[in-house]
Scaffold this motif. Structure first.
Motif, PDB file in Angstrom:
ATOM      1  N   GLY A  61      31.632 -72.099 -16.425  1.00 57.84           N
ATOM      2  CA  GLY A  61      31.438 -72.588 -17.569  1.00 57.84           C
ATOM      3  C   GLY A  61      30.550 -72.789 -18.483  1.00 57.84           C
ATOM      4  N   ALA A  62      30.278 -74.707 -18.496  1.00 50.45           N
ATOM      5  CA  ALA A  62      29.121 -74.505 -19.192  1.00 50.45           C
ATOM      6  C   ALA A  62      27.826 -75.603 -18.290  1.00 50.45           C
ATOM      7  CB  ALA A  62      29.394 -76.696 -19.715  1.00 50.45           C
ATOM      8  N   LEU A  63      28.279 -75.286 -17.251  1.00 53.12           N
ATOM      9  CA  LEU A  63      27.187 -75.105 -16.624  1.00 53.12           C
ATOM     10  C   LEU A  63      26.051 -73.881 -15.805  1.00 53.12           C
ATOM     11  CD1 LEU A  63      25.862 -77.627 -14.833  1.00 53.12           C
ATOM     12  CD2 LEU A  63      27.307 -76.470 -12.217  1.00 53.12           C
ATOM     13  N   CYS A  64      24.838 -74.103 -15.747  1.00 60.32           N
ATOM     14  CA  CYS A  64      23.987 -72.942 -15.182  1.00 60.32           C
ATOM     15  C   CYS A  64      25.157 -72.740 -14.374  1.00 60.32           C
ATOM     16  CB  CYS A  64      22.332 -73.794 -15.233  1.00 60.32           C
ATOM     17  SG  CYS A  64      21.450 -72.330 -14.006  1.00 60.32           S
ATOM     18  N   PRO A  65      24.736 -70.656 -14.132  1.00 60.75           N
ATOM     19  CA  PRO A  65      25.123 -70.466 -12.990  1.00 60.75           C
ATOM     20  C   PRO A  65      24.602 -70.450 -11.380  1.00 60.75           C
ATOM     21  CG  PRO A  65      25.377 -69.034 -15.114  1.00 60.75           C
ATOM     22  CD  PRO A  65      24.884 -70.671 -15.583  1.00 60.75           C
ATOM     23  N   ASP A  66      23.105 -70.580 -12.315  1.00 61.45           N
ATOM     24  CA  ASP A  66      22.628 -70.630 -10.539  1.00 61.45           C
ATOM     25  C   ASP A  66      22.795 -71.853 -10.409  1.00 61.45           C
ATOM     26  OD1 ASP A  66      21.183 -68.402 -10.124  1.00 61.45           O
ATOM     27  OD2 ASP A  66      18.843 -69.389 -10.586  1.00 61.45           O
ATOM     28  N   HIS A  67      22.939 -72.906 -11.160  1.00 63.60           N
ATOM     29  CA  HIS A  67      23.074 -74.836 -10.026  1.00 63.60           C
ATOM     30  C   HIS A  67      24.351 -74.938  -9.456  1.00 63.60           C
ATOM     31  CE1 HIS A  67      19.689 -75.383 -12.423  1.00 63.60           C
ATOM     32  NE2 HIS A  67      19.606 -76.611 -12.090  1.00 63.60           N
ATOM     33  N   PHE A  68      25.665 -73.942 -10.287  1.00 69.44           N
ATOM     34  CA  PHE A  68      27.003 -73.429  -9.834  1.00 69.44           C
ATOM     35  C   PHE A  68      27.040 -73.221  -8.320  1.00 69.44           C
ATOM     36  CE2 PHE A  68      31.115 -71.613 -10.139  1.00 69.44           C
ATOM     37  CZ  PHE A  68      31.668 -72.438  -9.645  1.00 69.44           C
ATOM     38  N   ILE A  81      32.982 -67.287   6.791  1.00 69.84           N
ATOM     39  CA  ILE A  81      34.043 -67.267   7.901  1.00 69.84           C
ATOM     40  C   ILE A  81      35.390 -67.522   8.561  1.00 69.84           C
ATOM     41  CG2 ILE A  81      33.329 -68.805  10.040  1.00 69.84           C
ATOM     42  CD1 ILE A  81      30.722 -68.197   9.274  1.00 69.84           C
ATOM     43  N   ALA A  82      35.549 -68.472   7.755  1.00 69.20           N
ATOM     44  CA  ALA A  82      37.237 -68.422   8.354  1.00 69.20           C
ATOM     45  C   ALA A  82      37.845 -67.026   7.869  1.00 69.20           C
ATOM     46  CB  ALA A  82      37.936 -69.477   6.856  1.00 69.20           C
ATOM     47  N   ARG A  83      37.275 -66.345   6.580  1.00 67.44           N
ATOM     48  CA  ARG A  83      38.268 -64.853   6.416  1.00 67.44           C
ATOM     49  C   ARG A  83      37.329 -63.843   7.681  1.00 67.44           C
ATOM     50  NH1 ARG A  83      41.138 -63.662   1.412  1.00 67.44           N
ATOM     51  NH2 ARG A  83      41.639 -62.090   3.216  1.00 67.44           N
ATOM     52  N   GLY A  84      36.655 -63.933   8.409  1.00 71.64           N
ATOM     53  CA  GLY A  84      35.921 -63.886   9.406  1.00 71.64           C
ATOM     54  C   GLY A  84      35.589 -62.085   8.559  1.00 71.64           C
ATOM     55  N   VAL A  85      34.893 -61.669   7.764  1.00 74.02           N
ATOM     56  CA  VAL A  85      34.173 -60.537   7.307  1.00 74.02           C
ATOM     57  C   VAL A  85      32.781 -61.146   8.055  1.00 74.02           C
ATOM     58  CG1 VAL A  85      35.426 -60.829   5.062  1.00 74.02           C
ATOM     59  CG2 VAL A  85      33.209 -62.340   5.648  1.00 74.02           C
ATOM     60  N   ALA A  86      32.228 -59.617   8.740  1.00 81.27           N
ATOM     61  CA  ALA A  86      31.249 -59.561   9.146  1.00 81.27           C
ATOM     62  C   ALA A  86      30.362 -59.515   8.443  1.00 81.27           C
ATOM     63  CB  ALA A  86      31.195 -57.582  10.212  1.00 81.27           C
ATOM     64  N   VAL A  87      30.298 -58.878   6.713  1.00 79.53           N
ATOM     65  CA  VAL A  87      29.311 -59.519   6.003  1.00 79.53           C
ATOM     66  C   VAL A  87      29.708 -59.902   4.201  1.00 79.53           C
ATOM     67  CG1 VAL A  87      27.009 -58.055   4.570  1.00 79.53           C
ATOM     68  CG2 VAL A  87      28.033 -57.167   6.452  1.00 79.53           C
ATOM     69  N   LEU A  88      29.144 -61.075   4.096  1.00 73.67           N
ATOM     70  CA  LEU A  88      29.553 -62.114   2.902  1.00 73.67           C
ATOM     71  C   LEU A  88      28.709 -61.742   1.578  1.00 73.67           C
ATOM     72  CD1 LEU A  88      31.282 -63.712   1.206  1.00 73.67           C
ATOM     73  CD2 LEU A  88      29.793 -65.699   3.429  1.00 73.67           C
ATOM     74  N   ALA A  89      28.506 -61.022   0.644  1.00 73.82           N
ATOM     75  CA  ALA A  89      27.927 -60.856  -0.161  1.00 73.82           C
ATOM     76  C   ALA A  89      28.307 -61.721  -1.432  1.00 73.82           C
ATOM     77  CB  ALA A  89      28.608 -59.493  -1.307  1.00 73.82           C
ATOM     78  N   ILE A  90      27.600 -62.898  -2.012  1.00 71.84           N
ATOM     79  CA  ILE A  90      27.777 -63.932  -2.821  1.00 71.84           C
ATOM     80  C   ILE A  90      26.786 -63.259  -3.925  1.00 71.84           C
ATOM     81  CG2 ILE A  90      26.669 -65.758  -4.256  1.00 71.84           C
ATOM     82  CD1 ILE A  90      26.795 -66.713  -0.888  1.00 71.84           C
ATOM     83  N   GLU A  91      27.733 -62.427  -5.183  1.00 71.54           N
ATOM     84  CA  GLU A  91      27.148 -62.165  -6.121  1.00 71.54           C
ATOM     85  C   GLU A  91      27.866 -63.029  -7.474  1.00 71.54           C
ATOM     86  OE1 GLU A  91      29.172 -59.042  -9.265  1.00 71.54           O
ATOM     87  OE2 GLU A  91      30.125 -58.643  -7.484  1.00 71.54           O
ATOM     88  N   SER A  92      26.239 -63.116  -8.018  1.00 72.86           N
ATOM     89  CA  SER A  92      25.679 -63.866  -8.892  1.00 72.86           C
ATOM     90  C   SER A  92      24.719 -63.065  -9.971  1.00 72.86           C
ATOM     91  CB  SER A  92      25.095 -64.450  -8.736  1.00 72.86           C
ATOM     92  OG  SER A  92      24.823 -66.210  -9.957  1.00 72.86           O
ATOM     93  N   ALA A  93      25.896 -63.146 -11.529  1.00 70.97           N
ATOM     94  CA  ALA A  93      25.102 -62.591 -12.533  1.00 70.97           C
ATOM     95  C   ALA A  93      22.898 -62.868 -12.810  1.00 70.97           C
ATOM     96  CB  ALA A  93      25.723 -62.449 -13.569  1.00 70.97           C
ATOM     97  N   GLY A  94      22.915 -62.706 -13.383  1.00 66.74           N
ATOM     98  CA  GLY A  94      21.228 -63.225 -13.642  1.00 66.74           C
ATOM     99  C   GLY A  94      21.127 -63.338 -15.294  1.00 66.74           C
ATOM    100  N   LEU A  95      22.042 -64.296 -15.444  1.00 66.28           N
ATOM    101  CA  LEU A  95      21.691 -64.368 -17.109  1.00 66.28           C
ATOM    102  C   LEU A  95      20.750 -64.632 -17.879  1.00 66.28           C
ATOM    103  CD1 LEU A  95      25.709 -66.029 -17.603  1.00 66.28           C
ATOM    104  CD2 LEU A  95      25.230 -63.757 -17.475  1.00 66.28           C
ATOM    105  N   CYS A  96      19.957 -65.353 -17.619  1.00 66.79           N
ATOM    106  CA  CYS A  96      18.728 -65.744 -18.486  1.00 66.79           C
ATOM    107  C   CYS A  96      17.820 -64.820 -17.708  1.00 66.79           C
ATOM    108  CB  CYS A  96      18.383 -67.364 -18.593  1.00 66.79           C
ATOM    109  SG  CYS A  96      18.069 -67.649 -16.358  1.00 66.79           S
ATOM    110  N   ASN A  97      17.690 -64.246 -17.339  1.00 65.76           N
ATOM    111  CA  ASN A  97      16.805 -63.174 -15.983  1.00 65.76           C
ATOM    112  C   ASN A  97      15.455 -64.293 -15.103  1.00 65.76           C
ATOM    113  OD1 ASN A  97      17.939 -60.867 -17.163  1.00 65.76           O
ATOM    114  ND2 ASN A  97      16.237 -60.379 -18.236  1.00 65.76           N
ATOM    115  N   ARG A  98      16.257 -65.100 -15.350  1.00 63.07           N
ATOM    116  CA  ARG A  98      14.889 -66.691 -14.741  1.00 63.07           C
ATOM    117  C   ARG A  98      15.824 -67.142 -13.618  1.00 63.07           C
ATOM    118  NH1 ARG A  98      13.994 -69.789 -11.888  1.00 63.07           N
ATOM    119  NH2 ARG A  98      12.657 -71.658 -12.379  1.00 63.07           N
TER     120      ARG A  98
END
Length: 232
Positions: A61-68, A81-98
């Protein structure tokens, strides 16, 4: 569980790369889960659902995605961990390139689009410069020379990163990415883990809801440009 942070400019092909990666990892007996951080809206969960990849989407929302992201990263890890996945990918859009969403001790991937221009790697901050792997997408629609020039610009911005070309349409290159991901370190938890770089900083009157323009309405962390011919 192995944790991978995946970041990159909007529409660079992060979701398509992850869907292709998930298919390869599934054949190797390594189920992938995805936590997607976005800003206002996202339809990516539909793509992951069609591919049978467990996914949770969070909108900043109004918060910086990085801080979120950093406020929710530990909970995202616990979900994986709870879902039992072997690999977890955290995907984040670099909206400001910083943006700086990469973590110490976790594989860091940056996805960039070969069609975005040869100067793009130099314009991207920590999410590319501190990545372990830079995935270049849409290289199959440009010439070999253009691919080589773009890869050179990426290596100049981040000399230590592994550069891989992956097609989100055909999946070409996903095997190589899966090999790198499979060798990633395990991340037992995120409490106390450090970010690789500081988050973008902006604590000013506009962060607090100010809408009026002008010096009388500006306070806090404010930077002014030099219009006398110099550079800010």
């Amino acid at each position: 569980m192995q944790l991978v942070t995946v970041a990159g400019p909007p529409s660079s092909g992060k979701t398509s790369v992850l869907v292709r990666l998930a298919a390869v990892l599934a054949r190797q007996g390594l189920p992938l889960g995805v936590v997607k951080f976005d800003c206002l809206a996202s339809r990516d969960k539909e793509a992951f659902d069609r591919a049978g990849v467990p996914c949770v989407v969070g909108l900043s929302g109004a918060l910086c995605p990085d801080h979120f992201f950093v406020c929710n990263a530990a909970d995202a890890h616990a979900w994986g961990i709870a879902r039992g996945v072997a690999v977890l990918a955290i995907e984040s859009a670099g909206l400001c390139n910083r943006c700086a969403p990469h973590l110490e001790g976790a594989l860091a991937v940056c996805v960039v689009d070969n069609l975005s221009g040869i100067d793009t790697p130099a314009k991207i901050g920590p999410m590319l410069r501190l990545a372990d792997v830079v995935v270049v997408t849409k290289g199959d629609v440009v010439s070999q020379a253009e691919r080589e020039v773009f890869a050179f610009r990426v290596r100049r911005a981040n000399p230590r990163a592994t550069v891989l070309f992956v097609s989100g349409l055909t999946g070409q290159g996903a095997e190589a990415l899966a090999h790198v991901v499979g060798a990633a370190p395990h991340t037992p938890g995120l409490n106390g883990i450090s970010l690789r770089f500081t988050m973008p900083a902006a604590v000013c009157s506009y962060c607090l809801g100010q809408r009026k323009v002008g010096a009388d309405h500006q306070m806090g962390n404010v930077r002014k440009m030099d219009f006398g011919g110099g550079q800010s």
